[in-house]
Design a protein around this motif. Structure first.
Motif, PDB file in Angstrom:
ATOM      1  N   PRO A  70      34.305  44.859  40.363  1.00 20.64           N
ATOM      2  CA  PRO A  70      35.427  44.072  39.837  1.00 20.64           C
ATOM      3  C   PRO A  70      36.579  43.910  40.824  1.00 20.64           C
ATOM      4  N   SER A  71      36.525  44.632  41.960  1.00 28.76           N
ATOM      5  CA  SER A  71      37.627  44.547  42.922  1.00 28.76           C
ATOM      6  C   SER A  71      37.754  43.153  43.525  1.00 28.76           C
ATOM      7  N   VAL A  72      36.690  42.343  43.440  1.00 31.29           N
ATOM      8  CA  VAL A  72      36.759  40.978  43.969  1.00 31.29           C
ATOM      9  C   VAL A  72      37.744  40.126  43.169  1.00 31.29           C
ATOM     10  N   LEU A  73      38.142  40.601  41.987  1.00 30.88           N
ATOM     11  CA  LEU A  73      39.084  39.857  41.147  1.00 30.88           C
ATOM     12  C   LEU A  73      40.541  40.214  41.434  1.00 30.88           C
ATOM     13  N   THR A  74      40.763  41.268  42.198  1.00 29.64           N
ATOM     14  CA  THR A  74      42.126  41.717  42.464  1.00 29.64           C
ATOM     15  C   THR A  74      42.957  40.619  43.130  1.00 29.64           C
ATOM     16  N   GLY A  75      44.070  40.279  42.506  1.00 29.66           N
ATOM     17  CA  GLY A  75      44.982  39.281  43.057  1.00 29.66           C
ATOM     18  C   GLY A  75      44.558  37.841  42.837  1.00 29.66           C
ATOM     19  N   GLY A  77      42.201  40.449  28.928  1.00 33.63           N
ATOM     20  CA  GLY A  77      42.278  41.893  29.092  1.00 33.63           C
ATOM     21  C   GLY A  77      41.353  42.411  30.175  1.00 33.63           C
ATOM     22  N   LEU A  78      40.133  41.913  30.206  1.00 38.12           N
ATOM     23  CA  LEU A  78      39.175  42.332  31.228  1.00 38.12           C
ATOM     24  C   LEU A  78      39.665  41.980  32.632  1.00 38.12           C
ATOM     25  N   LEU A  79      40.185  40.761  32.769  1.00 38.28           N
ATOM     26  CA  LEU A  79      40.648  40.316  34.089  1.00 38.28           C
ATOM     27  C   LEU A  79      41.910  41.063  34.530  1.00 38.28           C
ATOM     28  N   ALA A  89      43.414  41.022  38.339  1.00 38.39           N
ATOM     29  CA  ALA A  89      43.665  39.592  38.524  1.00 38.39           C
ATOM     30  C   ALA A  89      45.031  39.212  37.970  1.00 38.39           C
ATOM     31  N   GLU A  90      45.567  38.102  38.465  1.00 41.18           N
ATOM     32  CA  GLU A  90      46.796  37.522  37.915  1.00 41.18           C
ATOM     33  C   GLU A  90      46.364  36.411  36.965  1.00 41.18           C
ATOM     34  N   VAL A  91      46.645  36.590  35.683  1.00 36.74           N
ATOM     35  CA  VAL A  91      46.082  35.700  34.665  1.00 36.74           C
ATOM     36  C   VAL A  91      47.190  35.026  33.869  1.00 36.74           C
ATOM     37  N   TYR A  92      47.028  33.731  33.666  1.00 33.94           N
ATOM     38  CA  TYR A  92      47.946  32.964  32.814  1.00 33.94           C
ATOM     39  C   TYR A  92      47.148  32.306  31.701  1.00 33.94           C
ATOM     40  N   ILE A 104      33.187  37.305  38.246  1.00 32.73           N
ATOM     41  CA  ILE A 104      32.925  38.272  39.312  1.00 32.73           C
ATOM     42  C   ILE A 104      31.910  37.694  40.296  1.00 32.73           C
ATOM     43  N   GLU A 105      30.862  37.076  39.768  1.00 32.76           N
ATOM     44  CA  GLU A 105      29.848  36.493  40.651  1.00 32.76           C
ATOM     45  C   GLU A 105      30.441  35.375  41.505  1.00 32.76           C
ATOM     46  N   TYR A 106      31.281  34.535  40.908  1.00 34.85           N
ATOM     47  CA  TYR A 106      31.893  33.429  41.643  1.00 34.85           C
ATOM     48  C   TYR A 106      32.754  33.963  42.798  1.00 34.85           C
ATOM     49  N   PHE A 107      33.597  34.941  42.515  1.00 35.99           N
ATOM     50  CA  PHE A 107      34.492  35.455  43.549  1.00 35.99           C
ATOM     51  C   PHE A 107      33.793  36.386  44.523  1.00 35.99           C
ATOM     52  N   SER A 108      32.540  36.715  44.248  1.00 35.00           N
ATOM     53  CA  SER A 108      31.747  37.538  45.186  1.00 35.00           C
ATOM     54  C   SER A 108      31.036  36.671  46.222  1.00 35.00           C
TER      55      SER A 108
END
Length: 249
Positions: free
Chosen positions: A45-50, A87-89, A94-97, A244-248
Motif C-alpha cells: 500500500p506504500s505506493v499510495l502514499t501522497g 478510509g482505506l486510502l 493517500a491524499e483523498v478528496y 494499488i495495482e495502477y500506482f504500482s
C-alpha cells in the motif's frame, strides 16, 4: 433394537436432518458479493502514499439515482462504498478528496424551490462536482455508481467500468486495473470496460478518470447484499486493490 432405543435413534436422525437443512440452505444470490477472494495485505500500500485521489459518490440529495426493487437508493450505496474506500486510502497515506460526504446535491436552495428543469439542474450539479474535483488537482478521479436499466430487467447484472473516452492511455489503464479486481471479487460473471462520455469524465482534469458501475442495484440479489455495510466495504476493497495495482505500474 428395543422400542425406546429406536425412538431415540429416530429423534437423533430427525435432528441431524433439520440441522443439515438449516446449515445448508442458501439462495441463488449467494455467489454475489460473497467474500474478498484476494489477500488485502499482499499488495504494497506504500505506493499510495501522497497520491492525490478524488472519490465522487454519484448522485445524492435530490438525485437519488437508481432504485432497487425494495427501494434501496443508489445514492446511499454509492456514498457507503466511497466512505469505506476513503478510509482505506487515508490509512495508506493517500491524499483523498470526496466530492460529497453526506446525502446532498450541489444546487442552491433557490433552484430547488423554483423547480428548475431536471436536465439543466443535473448538469449544474455535475459542473460543481467537476470544478471541486479539479481544484484538488488529482492524479486520479473515480466516480462511484451502481447501475440500472430502462426496461427494469431484474435479471440483468454486470460490472461496467468506463474510462474518459479521450484518454485511451492512463484512464484506460486505471479502468482495466479497477475492472480486474471488481471482476475477481464481486461474483458477477458479466464484466466490461468501455469509453465513457459522462460529464464528470470528459470535464475531469485528473491524470486518469474513470466511472465505475460495479453492479446493477436493480438486481434483487445485488440490492439484498448492498444493504449490508460489509458488502459495501467488500466493493471498496476491490477498488482499493485496483488503485494499488495502477500506482504500482
Amino acid at each position: 433394537m428395543d422400542r425406546a432405543t429406536l425412538s431415540i435413534s429416530a429423534s437423533m436422525l430427525l435432528a441431524a436432518v433439520l440441522l443439515a437443512g438449516c446449515g445448508g440452505r442458501g439462495t441463488v444470490y449467494d455467489p454475489l458479493y460473497a467474500e474478498l477472494s484476494e489477500d488485502l495485505s499482499s499488495p504494497d500500500p506504500s505506493v499510495l502514499t501522497g497520491r492525490r485521489i478524488v472519490i465522487d459518490p454519484g448522485h445524492g440529495g435530490g438525485y437519488g439515482g437508481a432504485l432497487g426493487a425494495d427501494s434501496l437508493s443508489e445514492a446511499e450505496v454509492n456514498l457507503g462504498v466511497a466512505l469505506y474506500l476513503w478510509g482505506l486510502l487515508e490509512d495508506a497515506g493517500a491524499e483523498v478528496y470526496m466530492t460529497r460526504s453526506s446525502d446532498r446535491d450541489f444546487l442552491p436552495d433557490s433552484a430547488a424551490a423554483s423547480g428548475s428543469v431536471l436536465a439543466e439542474a443535473l448538469r449544474d450539479d455535475l459542473a460543481v462536482r467537476a470544478e471541486r474535483a479539479n481544484r484538488f488537482e488529482p492524479e486520479v478521479f473515480i466516480s462511484i455508481h451502481h447501475n440500472s436499466n430502462i426496461a427494469l430487467d431484474r435479471a440483468r447484472n454486470g460490472v461496467e467500468v468506463y474510462y474518459r473516452g479521450s484518454d485511451p492511455g492512463a484512464s484506460l489503464e486505471l479502468a482495466t486495473d479497477i475492472h480486474t479486481h471488481l471482476a475477481r471479487n464481486l461474483g458477477i460473471p458479466a464484466t466490461t470496460i468501455k469509453p465513457g462520455n459522462y460529464y464528470v469524465l470528459r470535464n475531469s482534469e485528473a491524470g486518469a478518470a474513470v466511472l465505475g458501475e460495479a453492479s446493477y442495484i436493480s438486481h434483487p440479489g445485488v440490492e439484498e447484499k448492498l444493504r449490508l455495510s460489509a458488502k459495501q466495504k467488500l466493493e471498496a476493497e476491490a477498488y482499493y486493490l485496483g488503485l494499488i495495482e495502477y500506482f504500482s505500474r
